[in-house]
Motif scaffolding. Structure first.
Motif, PDB file in Angstrom:
ATOM      1  N   GLN A 251     -62.584   2.542  22.840  1.00 54.28           N
ATOM      2  CA  GLN A 251     -62.812   1.178  22.358  1.00 54.28           C
ATOM      3  C   GLN A 251     -63.341   1.111  20.933  1.00 54.28           C
ATOM      4  OE1 GLN A 251     -61.869  -1.450  24.376  1.00 54.28           O
ATOM      5  NE2 GLN A 251     -61.092   0.249  25.614  1.00 54.28           N
ATOM      6  N   GLY A 252     -64.092   2.131  20.489  1.00 54.39           N
ATOM      7  CA  GLY A 252     -64.597   2.125  19.121  1.00 54.39           C
ATOM      8  C   GLY A 252     -65.788   1.214  18.908  1.00 54.39           C
ATOM      9  N   TYR A 253     -65.814   0.559  17.746  1.00 57.76           N
ATOM     10  CA  TYR A 253     -66.967  -0.229  17.311  1.00 57.76           C
ATOM     11  C   TYR A 253     -66.978  -1.609  17.971  1.00 57.76           C
ATOM     12  CZ  TYR A 253     -67.216   3.211  13.473  1.00 57.76           C
ATOM     13  OH  TYR A 253     -67.317   4.361  12.721  1.00 57.76           O
ATOM     14  N   THR A 254     -67.332  -1.659  19.215  1.00 56.93           N
ATOM     15  CA  THR A 254     -67.304  -2.941  19.927  1.00 56.93           C
ATOM     16  C   THR A 254     -68.623  -3.684  19.744  1.00 56.93           C
ATOM     17  OG1 THR A 254     -68.184  -2.015  21.977  1.00 56.93           O
ATOM     18  CG2 THR A 254     -65.783  -1.951  21.666  1.00 56.93           C
ATOM     19  N   SER A 255     -68.577  -4.981  19.914  1.00 56.28           N
ATOM     20  CA  SER A 255     -69.796  -5.789  19.838  1.00 56.28           C
ATOM     21  C   SER A 255     -70.733  -5.452  20.998  1.00 56.28           C
ATOM     22  CB  SER A 255     -69.442  -7.277  19.847  1.00 56.28           C
ATOM     23  OG  SER A 255     -68.702  -7.621  21.010  1.00 56.28           O
ATOM     24  N   ALA A 256     -70.175  -5.029  22.132  1.00 56.75           N
ATOM     25  CA  ALA A 256     -71.021  -4.677  23.278  1.00 56.75           C
ATOM     26  C   ALA A 256     -71.894  -3.464  22.943  1.00 56.75           C
ATOM     27  CB  ALA A 256     -70.148  -4.384  24.501  1.00 56.75           C
ATOM     28  N   LYS A 257     -71.310  -2.463  22.310  1.00 60.02           N
ATOM     29  CA  LYS A 257     -72.092  -1.289  21.917  1.00 60.02           C
ATOM     30  C   LYS A 257     -73.136  -1.665  20.863  1.00 60.02           C
ATOM     31  CE  LYS A 257     -68.254   1.907  22.702  1.00 60.02           C
ATOM     32  NZ  LYS A 257     -67.254   2.760  22.039  1.00 60.02           N
ATOM     33  N   TYR A 258     -72.716  -2.440  19.910  1.00 62.02           N
ATOM     34  CA  TYR A 258     -73.630  -2.879  18.848  1.00 62.02           C
ATOM     35  C   TYR A 258     -74.826  -3.625  19.428  1.00 62.02           C
ATOM     36  CZ  TYR A 258     -75.090  -5.526  14.658  1.00 62.02           C
ATOM     37  OH  TYR A 258     -75.786  -6.103  13.624  1.00 62.02           O
ATOM     38  N   ASN A 259     -74.566  -4.533  20.324  1.00 57.15           N
ATOM     39  CA  ASN A 259     -75.649  -5.316  20.923  1.00 57.15           C
ATOM     40  C   ASN A 259     -76.535  -4.457  21.819  1.00 57.15           C
ATOM     41  OD1 ASN A 259     -74.928  -7.744  19.689  1.00 57.15           O
ATOM     42  ND2 ASN A 259     -73.436  -8.226  21.292  1.00 57.15           N
ATOM     43  N   ALA A 260     -75.928  -3.486  22.514  1.00 55.33           N
ATOM     44  CA  ALA A 260     -76.725  -2.578  23.350  1.00 55.33           C
ATOM     45  C   ALA A 260     -77.680  -1.766  22.483  1.00 55.33           C
ATOM     46  CB  ALA A 260     -75.801  -1.658  24.150  1.00 55.33           C
ATOM     47  N   MET A 261     -77.198  -1.331  21.327  1.00 56.25           N
ATOM     48  CA  MET A 261     -78.045  -0.569  20.405  1.00 56.25           C
ATOM     49  C   MET A 261     -79.177  -1.451  19.873  1.00 56.25           C
ATOM     50  SD  MET A 261     -77.041   2.633  20.064  1.00 56.25           S
ATOM     51  CE  MET A 261     -77.526   3.183  18.417  1.00 56.25           C
ATOM     52  N   LEU A 262     -78.866  -2.667  19.493  1.00 49.23           N
ATOM     53  CA  LEU A 262     -79.898  -3.571  18.992  1.00 49.23           C
ATOM     54  C   LEU A 262     -80.964  -3.823  20.045  1.00 49.23           C
ATOM     55  CD1 LEU A 262     -77.828  -6.270  17.034  1.00 49.23           C
ATOM     56  CD2 LEU A 262     -79.298  -4.487  16.075  1.00 49.23           C
ATOM     57  N   ASN A 263     -80.536  -4.034  21.274  1.00 50.45           N
ATOM     58  CA  ASN A 263     -81.491  -4.294  22.356  1.00 50.45           C
ATOM     59  C   ASN A 263     -82.403  -3.102  22.595  1.00 50.45           C
ATOM     60  OD1 ASN A 263     -80.483  -6.871  22.773  1.00 50.45           O
ATOM     61  ND2 ASN A 263     -79.004  -6.215  24.330  1.00 50.45           N
ATOM     62  N   ALA A 264     -81.819  -1.892  22.569  1.00 49.00           N
ATOM     63  CA  ALA A 264     -82.614  -0.680  22.818  1.00 49.00           C
ATOM     64  C   ALA A 264     -83.540  -0.368  21.658  1.00 49.00           C
ATOM     65  CB  ALA A 264     -81.690   0.500  23.091  1.00 49.00           C
ATOM     66  N   ALA A 265     -83.128  -0.728  20.427  1.00 49.91           N
ATOM     67  CA  ALA A 265     -83.910  -0.384  19.241  1.00 49.91           C
ATOM     68  C   ALA A 265     -85.188  -1.208  19.144  1.00 49.91           C
ATOM     69  CB  ALA A 265     -83.068  -0.571  17.981  1.00 49.91           C
ATOM     70  N   GLY A 266     -85.175  -2.412  19.682  1.00 47.51           N
ATOM     71  CA  GLY A 266     -86.386  -3.223  19.647  1.00 47.51           C
ATOM     72  C   GLY A 266     -86.885  -3.529  18.248  1.00 47.51           C
ATOM     73  N   GLY A 267     -85.974  -3.725  17.309  1.00 47.18           N
ATOM     74  CA  GLY A 267     -86.358  -4.046  15.935  1.00 47.18           C
ATOM     75  C   GLY A 267     -86.357  -2.860  14.995  1.00 47.18           C
ATOM     76  N   LYS A 268     -86.256  -1.639  15.518  1.00 46.82           N
ATOM     77  CA  LYS A 268     -86.165  -0.463  14.658  1.00 46.82           C
ATOM     78  C   LYS A 268     -84.739  -0.330  14.109  1.00 46.82           C
ATOM     79  CE  LYS A 268     -89.814   2.193  16.969  1.00 46.82           C
ATOM     80  NZ  LYS A 268     -90.164   3.464  17.644  1.00 46.82           N
ATOM     81  N   PRO A 269     -84.558   0.422  13.023  1.00 45.82           N
ATOM     82  CA  PRO A 269     -83.210   0.566  12.457  1.00 45.82           C
ATOM     83  C   PRO A 269     -82.256   1.251  13.430  1.00 45.82           C
ATOM     84  CG  PRO A 269     -84.871   1.262  10.873  1.00 45.82           C
ATOM     85  CD  PRO A 269     -85.580   1.079  12.182  1.00 45.82           C
TER      86      PRO A 269
END
Length: 559
Positions: A251-269
Motif C-alpha cells: 500500500q505504501g504511504y497511506t493516510s492510515a499509516k501516517y495517522n497511526a504514527m502520529l497517534n503513537a508519537a504523542g506529539g514527538k517527531p
C-alpha cells in the motif's frame, strides 16, 4: 537546481515557523520539532563500505546538485567495516560541521556469536531460543554481559562524537516488528522492546552517552497500528518515531499509516526511517508531519527515477543540507591532522596512558604525565600545515596553566596560545589560530590537581601549505572543486587525499613519478581517497586532480 536561500539560518532558536515548539537539550532535535508540519528534511543512508562513508550522499549531489540534510551510516558487523569505523566516525564529524543531521545504525552480531559475523545466519535469519532470549534480558547473565560488551565496542566512537559536540540520531534494533533480524519479532514487554530499554539505559546511564537522540523504528506492515502498541519501549525511551517504508503491505504511504504514527508519537517527531522510493512533494504536502525521510543507499537510484529524485530534492517543502541552519560549530570540515601521528612526551605515568593515546580519537583513552609540573606533549604532523584550531579534551587532572606552541623544525618553538588560571576540566577549543607548523606542542606548566597532566584527546586542524588553487585555461587562478589536501606528506606508505569540497563526478586523479611516468590514473568522487605507496621507491611524486573547473598538482615525498 534548488536555489539556496538559507532562510532558516535567521531562526536563531531553531524554532521559527513551526507547528511544534518543544524545547529539548538537543539543537538538532529542536530543529526537527521546528520544521514538523511545514517542511521535511531530506536524508540518505550510506551503506557499506565504511571506507567510503559518503558514497551515496555524494551520488545524490551528483544527481541533484544538493546534499541531503541528513547523513546516515552504520557500525556494521563484517571485519572490513569494523576496521573502518573510525573513518565512518570522522565522516560523521565532518557532516555535522557542514550542518547535517547525523543518523547512525548498528546491524549488530547476535550475543551468541563473536564479532565479526555473517549477514545470513548472523545478523539476518538467525534466532535466539526463548531460553536464550530470557537470559539475554536478565541483568548479569552471560548473554546479557555479551550484549553489553558488544555495545562497548561502539562506545569509543560515540564518545568521540560526544567529545566533538556531535548529536546522533541513534537507531538501534530497527524494524523491531519484523522477524528477519535476530533481535526483532518479539512483541510484548519482555520482547524486543525490553532489549531496547536495556540498550538505552546502558549507553545513556552507564556509559554517559548523553549526545544520543533515540529513534524507535518499525516497518510498514499491515499490522502497524497494533505493532506500535506491542513493540513500544515506552515514551521515556525514545525521542523520534520512525517508519521504514518498503511497501511491505503493498500500500505504501497511506493516510492510515501516517495517522497511526502520529497517534503513537504523542506529539514527538515522526520520520520515514528508510525508503527506496522517495516520497513525492505532493505526498509530503498531504502528510506534513514527517520530519525527515532517509533514502536507502543504492536502492533509491533503482526504485526512484532521476526526474523524481530531482523533483523531491528541489521541492519547496523539502530541506537540503545547504538550507540547514548549521549548529554554530567551530569545527572545520577538514580532518584532525594529529590523528595517529607520532607523539613525543616528557613523561608518562605508566605504560598504559601513553602519549599515543591522546591522538587515537578514542574518548576513553588518555595520556597521563608524571605527577609533577612542567610536562609537555607534542605531535609531528608529518608536513607543514597552516594550523587554525587546536582542541584539547582534558581528563579530571587538567592543566591550570599551559601554552600551545608550534614549530617547523621541532627545536625552536613559538607560543600561539596562553591559558592561565583554568578552573575546570572542560575541553578547550582554541579557534582562529594562524600558524605554519609541522610540530604542535602543549606545554603544561602548572597542575590543577595533585596528579599529573592528563589529556583524552589532542586534536589539531589546519590546511596543508603550498598550492591550494587551480590554473584555469585562461591562466587565472580558480578554486577547483576537487582541491586536495594530502597527508601525511612525506609518507612512508599510505597517503590520504582529502577532497576538501567533496570531489564531484568527472574528477580525474593521476599519480606520476619524478620522470613523468604515469603510475596511476582513475576517476574519483567523494570525500577522500587513500593511496598505497608501499611498493614505490623513495623519491618525489606528483599527484594531479583535474576536472572541468581546472587542475591542481601536489608534490608528494615517499620516504
Amino acid at each position: 537546481m534548488k536555489i539556496i536561500t538559507r532562510i532558516l539560518a535567521v531562526c536563531a532558536g531553531l524554532l521559527c515557523g513551526s507547528a511544534a515548539t518543544a524545547q529539548t537539550s538537543y539543537k538538532s532535535l529542536n530543529y526537527l520539532y521546528s520544521i514538523s508540519g511545514t517542511k521535511t528534511a531530506s536524508g540518505m543512508h550510506n551503506r557499506e563500505p565504511n571506507s567510503a562513508p559518503a558514497t551515496w550522499t555524494n551520488r545524490l549531489n551528483s544527481v541533484t546538485g544538493n546534499f541531503p540534510a541528513l547523513w546516515s551510516s552504520d557500525f556494521l558487523f563484517e571485519q572490513s567495516e569494523i576496521s573502518n569505523r573510525w573513518t565512518m566516525t570522522n565522516e560523521a564529524k565532518a557532516q555535522w560541521a557542514n550542518g547535517a543531521l547525523i543518523n547512525l545504525m548498528f546491524h549488530a552480531c547476535p550475543p551468541t556469536q563473536a564479532e565479526p559475523c555473517q549477514w545470513e545466519g548472523g545478523v539476518k535469519n538467525y534466532q535466539l531460543s526463548n531460553t536464550q532470549w530470557q537470559e539475554l534480558i536478565t541483568d548479569g547473565s552471560q548473554l546479557n554481559r555479551n550484549w553489553k560488551a558488544r555495545l562497548d565496542a561502539i562506545v569509543p566512537y560515540l564518545q568521540d562524537l560526544k567529545n566533538n559536540g556531535v548529536e546522533v540520531l541513534f537507531r538501534p534494533l530497527h524494524e523491531m516488528n519484523q522477524g528477519v533480524f535476530w533481535w526483532a519479532g518479539r512483541p510484548g514487554s519482555q520482547g524486543t522492546a525490553r532489549l531496547y530499554q536495556i540498550t538505552h539505559d546502558y549507553l545513556k546511564n552507564t556509559k554517559g552517552l548523553t549526545n544520543l537522540i533515540w529513534v524507535w523504528d518499525v516497518q510498514d506492515f499491515g499490522s502497524l497500528a497494533s505493532d506500535l502498541a506491542n513493540y513500544n519501549p515506552g515514551s521515556n525511551y525514545w525521542d523520534v518515531l520512525a517508519l521504514d517504508m518498503y511497501y511491505s503491505d503493498g500500500q505504501g504511504y497511506t493516510s492510515a499509516k501516517y495517522n497511526a504514527m502520529l497517534n503513537a508519537a504523542g506529539g514527538k517527531p515522526i520520520a520515514i526511517g528508510e525508503c527506496n522510493n522517495l516520497p513525492s512533494p505532493s505526498l509530503l504536502a498531504s502528510q506534513p508531519r514527517w520530519a525527515f525521510f532517509m533514502g536507502w543507499s543504492e536502492e533509491v537510484f533503482t526504485n526512484t527515477s532521476t526526474a523524481n529524485i530531482q523533483n523531491t530534492f528541489w521541492a519547496g517543502n523539502v530541506i537540503v543540507r545547504e538550507e540547514m541552519p548549521g549548529w554554530n560549530n567551530t569545527a572545520p570540515t577538514a580532518p584532525n591532522i594529529a590523528y595517529q601521528r607520532p607523539v613525543s612526551v616528557t613523561s608518562s605515568y605508566n605504560s598504559t596512558n601513553t602519549g599515543a593515546k591522546a591522538v587515537d580519537a578514542d574518548g576513553n583513552t588518555r595520556w597521563e604525565s608524571a605527577y609533577t609540573n612542567n610536562q609537555s606533549i607534542f605531535v609531528d604532523l608529518g608536513a607543514t600545515y597552516n594550523v587554525n584550531r587546536v582542541r584539547l579534551a582534558w581528563e579530571a587532572a587538567y592543566a591550570r596553566d599551559y601554552q600551545v606552541q608550534v614549530s617547523t623544525n621541532g627545536t625552536t618553538w613559538t607560543t600561539i596560545k596562553d591559558v592561565w588560571g583554568k578552573t575546570s576540566a572542560t575541553a578547550d577549543n582554541h579557534t582562529g589560530l594562524n600558524a605554519n607548523a609541522r610540530y604542535v606542542k602543549v606545554y603544561c606548566i602548572n597542575r590543577a590537581t595533585t596528579y599529573g597532566f592528563s589529556l583524552y584527546e589532542f586534536e589539531v586542524y589546519g590546511t596543508a601549505t603550498g598550492a591550494r588553487t587551480a590554473l584555469a585555461s585562461n591562466g587565472t587562478k580558480t578554486t577547483l572543486e576537487g582541491e586536495a589536501t594530502v597527508f601525511p606528506n612525506p609518507a612512508s606508505s599510505k597517503i590520504t587525499v582529502q577532497l576538501v569540497q567533496y570531489g564531484k563526478a568527472g574528477t580525474q586523479l593521476t599519480l606520476s613519478n619524478g620522470q613523468g611516468k604515469t603510475l596511476l590514473s582513475e576517476s574519483v568522487q567523494g570525500t577522500e581517497r587513500t593511496l598505497d605507496l608501499a611498493t614505490y621507491p623513495a623519491g618525489l611524486y606528483l599527484l594531479t586532480l583535474s576536472n572541468e573547473s581546472g587542475r591542481v598538482t601536489r608534490k608528494i615525498t615517499k620516504e
